[in-house]
Design a protein around this motif. Sequence first.
Motif, mmCIF file in Angstrom:
data_model
loop_
_atom_site.group_PDB
_atom_site.id
_atom_site.type_symbol
_atom_site.label_atom_id
_atom_site.label_comp_id
_atom_site.label_asym_id
_atom_site.label_seq_id
_atom_site.Cartn_x
_atom_site.Cartn_y
_atom_site.Cartn_z
ATOM 1 N N LEU A 57 -4.803 2.283 52.037
ATOM 2 C CA LEU A 57 -3.434 2.541 52.487
ATOM 3 C C LEU A 57 -2.498 2.689 51.286
ATOM 4 O O LEU A 57 -1.656 3.599 51.249
ATOM 5 C CB LEU A 57 -2.946 1.407 53.386
ATOM 6 C CG LEU A 57 -3.479 1.352 54.815
ATOM 7 C CD1 LEU A 57 -2.907 0.138 55.537
ATOM 8 C CD2 LEU A 57 -3.140 2.628 55.591
ATOM 9 N N GLN A 58 -2.652 1.795 50.327
ATOM 10 C CA GLN A 58 -1.776 1.830 49.154
ATOM 11 C C GLN A 58 -2.019 3.072 48.322
ATOM 12 O O GLN A 58 -1.076 3.782 47.926
ATOM 13 C CB GLN A 58 -2.004 0.573 48.307
ATOM 14 C CG GLN A 58 -1.000 0.385 47.174
ATOM 15 C CD GLN A 58 0.404 0.138 47.689
ATOM 16 O OE1 GLN A 58 0.647 -0.772 48.474
ATOM 17 N NE2 GLN A 58 1.361 0.953 47.254
ATOM 18 N N GLU A 59 -3.279 3.371 48.056
ATOM 19 C CA GLU A 59 -3.607 4.519 47.204
ATOM 20 C C GLU A 59 -3.213 5.847 47.838
ATOM 21 O O GLU A 59 -2.895 6.814 47.134
ATOM 22 C CB GLU A 59 -5.101 4.513 46.879
ATOM 23 C CG GLU A 59 -5.529 3.367 45.963
ATOM 24 C CD GLU A 59 -7.027 3.338 45.724
ATOM 25 O OE1 GLU A 59 -7.754 4.127 46.384
ATOM 26 O OE2 GLU A 59 -7.474 2.548 44.883
ATOM 27 N N GLY A 60 -3.244 5.898 49.184
ATOM 28 C CA GLY A 60 -2.923 7.142 49.866
ATOM 29 C C GLY A 60 -1.449 7.326 50.167
ATOM 30 O O GLY A 60 -1.068 8.318 50.806
ATOM 31 N N GLY A 61 -0.611 6.389 49.712
ATOM 32 C CA GLY A 61 0.822 6.496 49.969
ATOM 33 C C GLY A 61 1.224 6.157 51.389
ATOM 34 O O GLY A 61 2.344 6.465 51.815
ATOM 35 N N TRP A 62 0.317 5.490 52.118
ATOM 36 C CA TRP A 62 0.587 5.186 53.523
ATOM 37 C C TRP A 62 1.559 4.025 53.704
ATOM 38 O O TRP A 62 2.288 3.976 54.701
ATOM 39 C CB TRP A 62 -0.717 4.859 54.242
ATOM 40 C CG TRP A 62 -1.683 5.979 54.305
ATOM 41 C CD1 TRP A 62 -2.682 6.272 53.419
ATOM 42 C CD2 TRP A 62 -1.759 6.991 55.320
ATOM 43 N NE1 TRP A 62 -3.367 7.392 53.798
ATOM 44 C CE2 TRP A 62 -2.834 7.854 54.968
ATOM 45 C CE3 TRP A 62 -1.041 7.244 56.477
ATOM 46 C CZ2 TRP A 62 -3.188 8.957 55.742
ATOM 47 C CZ3 TRP A 62 -1.391 8.341 57.257
ATOM 48 C CH2 TRP A 62 -2.447 9.170 56.888
ATOM 49 N N VAL A 63 1.559 3.075 52.785
ATOM 50 C CA VAL A 63 2.337 1.848 52.982
ATOM 51 C C VAL A 63 3.824 2.158 53.082
ATOM 52 O O VAL A 63 4.492 1.796 54.066
ATOM 53 C CB VAL A 63 2.056 0.836 51.858
ATOM 54 C CG1 VAL A 63 2.985 -0.370 51.975
ATOM 55 C CG2 VAL A 63 0.600 0.380 51.901
ATOM 56 N N ASP A 64 4.370 2.822 52.084
ATOM 57 C CA ASP A 64 5.805 3.146 52.116
ATOM 58 C C ASP A 64 6.132 4.091 53.266
ATOM 59 O O ASP A 64 7.179 3.957 53.912
ATOM 60 C CB ASP A 64 6.226 3.765 50.785
ATOM 61 C CG ASP A 64 6.228 2.762 49.644
ATOM 62 O OD1 ASP A 64 6.258 1.542 49.928
ATOM 63 O OD2 ASP A 64 6.179 3.190 48.473
ATOM 64 N N ALA A 65 5.228 5.046 53.529
ATOM 65 C CA ALA A 65 5.480 5.999 54.612
ATOM 66 C C ALA A 65 5.481 5.307 55.971
ATOM 67 O O ALA A 65 6.311 5.610 56.836
ATOM 68 C CB ALA A 65 4.442 7.118 54.575
#
Length: 214
Positions: A57-65
């Motif tokens: 999740l973190q590496e794919g930019g999912w957390v902030d999104a």
Amino acid sequence: MKVGVLDYGVGNLGSVCRALEQLNATPVLVDRAVDMHLNDCLILPGVGNFIDCARLLQEGGWVDALREEVLGFDRPLLGVCVGMQLLADAGLEGAGPDQPDGTPGLGFVPGRVEHLGALGCSLRLPHVGWNNITNRSPSDGLFAGVPDGTDFYFVHSYAFVTRDAADVLATADYGVPVTAAVRRGRVWGTQFHPEKSSRAGAQVLRNFLAGPQC
């Protein structure tokens, strides 16, 4: 209705999508965090290890999104299995002395994910198979039409310990009380797999899609 099923590298995506199609919803595999905004509501699947899922999740930019979608745009979100655990502040799976507070989660539902053995469970782990649930919040519509004592399908060794008992929608008993479902605001989660839980699981998905949240 377009239901975004988050494809961040893990999860039973095929079975989730088939379950949604059977409810006449339109599942959309979302493999880029920027595309979440195009859907009416979101499902966060998860299988395996909390650390691996959180890293992806973190590496794919999912957390902030995800935080923008859920907290900024009130996008309804349902976490499933490890997807529910990721809603917590942190998970202790694999935590070492250099990280005593565990791996950070999304922080949507305050609490942390702990090993069932550490919670006092002496039964065989992982907890695999059918187990009945008790609805702790009948006013919430997620379990509408699902009687107390209904069986759902579980596969897990870790359990969500919420900071606020009011966030617990349902529990199961596996030697110790186990959080089976949570809800805070427009975020829901189920420790069991609704897509593998026959008619009862379909009803839970139907309730999530049909509720005012979607």
